[in-house]
Design a protein around this motif. Structure first.
Motif, PDB file in Angstrom:
ATOM      1  N   VAL A  52      -9.361   2.294   7.670  1.00  0.00           N
ATOM      2  CA  VAL A  52      -9.305   3.569   6.962  1.00  0.00           C
ATOM      3  C   VAL A  52     -10.381   4.477   7.540  1.00  0.00           C
ATOM      4  O   VAL A  52     -11.540   4.077   7.669  1.00  0.00           O
ATOM      5  CB  VAL A  52      -9.520   3.377   5.447  1.00  0.00           C
TER       6      VAL A  52
ATOM      7  N   GLN B 211      -8.690  10.600   3.612  1.00  0.00           N
ATOM      8  CA  GLN B 211      -8.621   9.270   4.196  1.00  0.00           C
ATOM      9  C   GLN B 211      -7.273   9.031   4.857  1.00  0.00           C
ATOM     10  O   GLN B 211      -6.229   9.353   4.287  1.00  0.00           O
ATOM     11  CB  GLN B 211      -8.886   8.204   3.140  1.00  0.00           C
ATOM     12  N   GLU B 212      -7.334   8.419   6.045  1.00  0.00           N
ATOM     13  CA  GLU B 212      -6.148   8.172   6.852  1.00  0.00           C
ATOM     14  C   GLU B 212      -6.186   6.752   7.410  1.00  0.00           C
ATOM     15  O   GLU B 212      -7.258   6.199   7.625  1.00  0.00           O
ATOM     16  CB  GLU B 212      -6.107   9.109   8.065  1.00  0.00           C
ATOM     17  N   LEU B 213      -5.017   6.210   7.663  1.00  0.00           N
ATOM     18  CA  LEU B 213      -4.908   5.017   8.496  1.00  0.00           C
ATOM     19  C   LEU B 213      -4.607   5.508   9.896  1.00  0.00           C
ATOM     20  O   LEU B 213      -3.804   6.421  10.072  1.00  0.00           O
ATOM     21  CB  LEU B 213      -3.762   4.118   8.042  1.00  0.00           C
TER      22      LEU B 213
ATOM     23  N   MET C  19       0.851  -1.173   0.000  1.00  0.00           N
ATOM     24  CA  MET C  19       0.000   0.000   0.000  1.00  0.00           C
ATOM     25  C   MET C  19       0.894   1.233   0.000  1.00  0.00           C
ATOM     26  O   MET C  19       1.765   1.365   0.852  1.00  0.00           O
ATOM     27  CB  MET C  19      -0.902  -0.021   1.240  1.00  0.00           C
TER      28      MET C  19
ATOM     29  N   LEU D  55      -3.927   8.384   2.595  1.00  0.00           N
ATOM     30  CA  LEU D  55      -3.989   7.471   1.462  1.00  0.00           C
ATOM     31  C   LEU D  55      -3.775   8.115   0.098  1.00  0.00           C
ATOM     32  O   LEU D  55      -3.678   7.402  -0.895  1.00  0.00           O
ATOM     33  CB  LEU D  55      -5.337   6.735   1.460  1.00  0.00           C
ATOM     34  N   ASN D  56      -3.685   9.445   0.050  1.00  0.00           N
ATOM     35  CA  ASN D  56      -3.471  10.054  -1.268  1.00  0.00           C
ATOM     36  C   ASN D  56      -2.645  11.333  -1.143  1.00  0.00           C
ATOM     37  O   ASN D  56      -2.665  12.013  -0.115  1.00  0.00           O
ATOM     38  CB  ASN D  56      -4.797  10.292  -1.987  1.00  0.00           C
TER      39      ASN D  56
ATOM     40  N   LEU E 179       1.425   5.027   0.786  1.00  0.00           N
ATOM     41  CA  LEU E 179       0.878   5.995   1.727  1.00  0.00           C
ATOM     42  C   LEU E 179       1.678   7.286   1.661  1.00  0.00           C
ATOM     43  O   LEU E 179       2.803   7.303   1.129  1.00  0.00           O
ATOM     44  CB  LEU E 179       0.930   5.441   3.154  1.00  0.00           C
TER      45      LEU E 179
END
Length: 114
Positions: free
Chosen positions: A76, A85-87, A1, A37-38, A3
């Motif tokens: 997420v 969006q975050e982890l 993934m 996430l972006n 990040l």
């Protein structure tokens, strides 16, 4: 993934000291490490918040990859607009998280309030 993590100069210096291999421990008042996430969202944070609130008025966006299987354990969270969006990684898990970074951490853009 893949990040992204918006950082200020102080955090970037600590990343550099690690050979661009890990993120520094969180401060006691920071219970969560939250990569995003972006790149668009990371750039908003770095360009608006880091530039405004850091002493040197600079912000950076880092990009890194984490093992997909490991990253899947973190939920997420959408914290604003659809792409915000975050982890959420508990601070006490950061050392283990760092161990699952594939390759290194790179700076992909920078912002300055000058």
């Amino acid at each position: 993934m893949v990040l992204y993590r918006p950082v200020g100069t102080k955090e970037l210096e600590l990343i550099k000291e690690s050979g661009y291999l890990k993120f520094p421990p969180r401060l006691p008042e920071q219970p969560i490490f939250y990569p995003v996430l972006n790149e668009k969202y990371a750039a908003e944070i770095a360009g608006r918040w880091n530039v405004q609130y850091n002493d040197d008025h600079k912000g950076y966006v880092t990009r890194f990859e984490v093992d997909d299987v490991y990253a899947a354990q973190f939920e997420v969270h959408t914290v604003g607009a659809e792409y915000h969006q975050e982890l959420w990684v508990p601070a006490e898990e950061l050392e283990t998280f760092n161990g699952h970074i594939v390759g290194g951490i790179e700076v992909v853009c920078s912002f300055s309030g000058d």
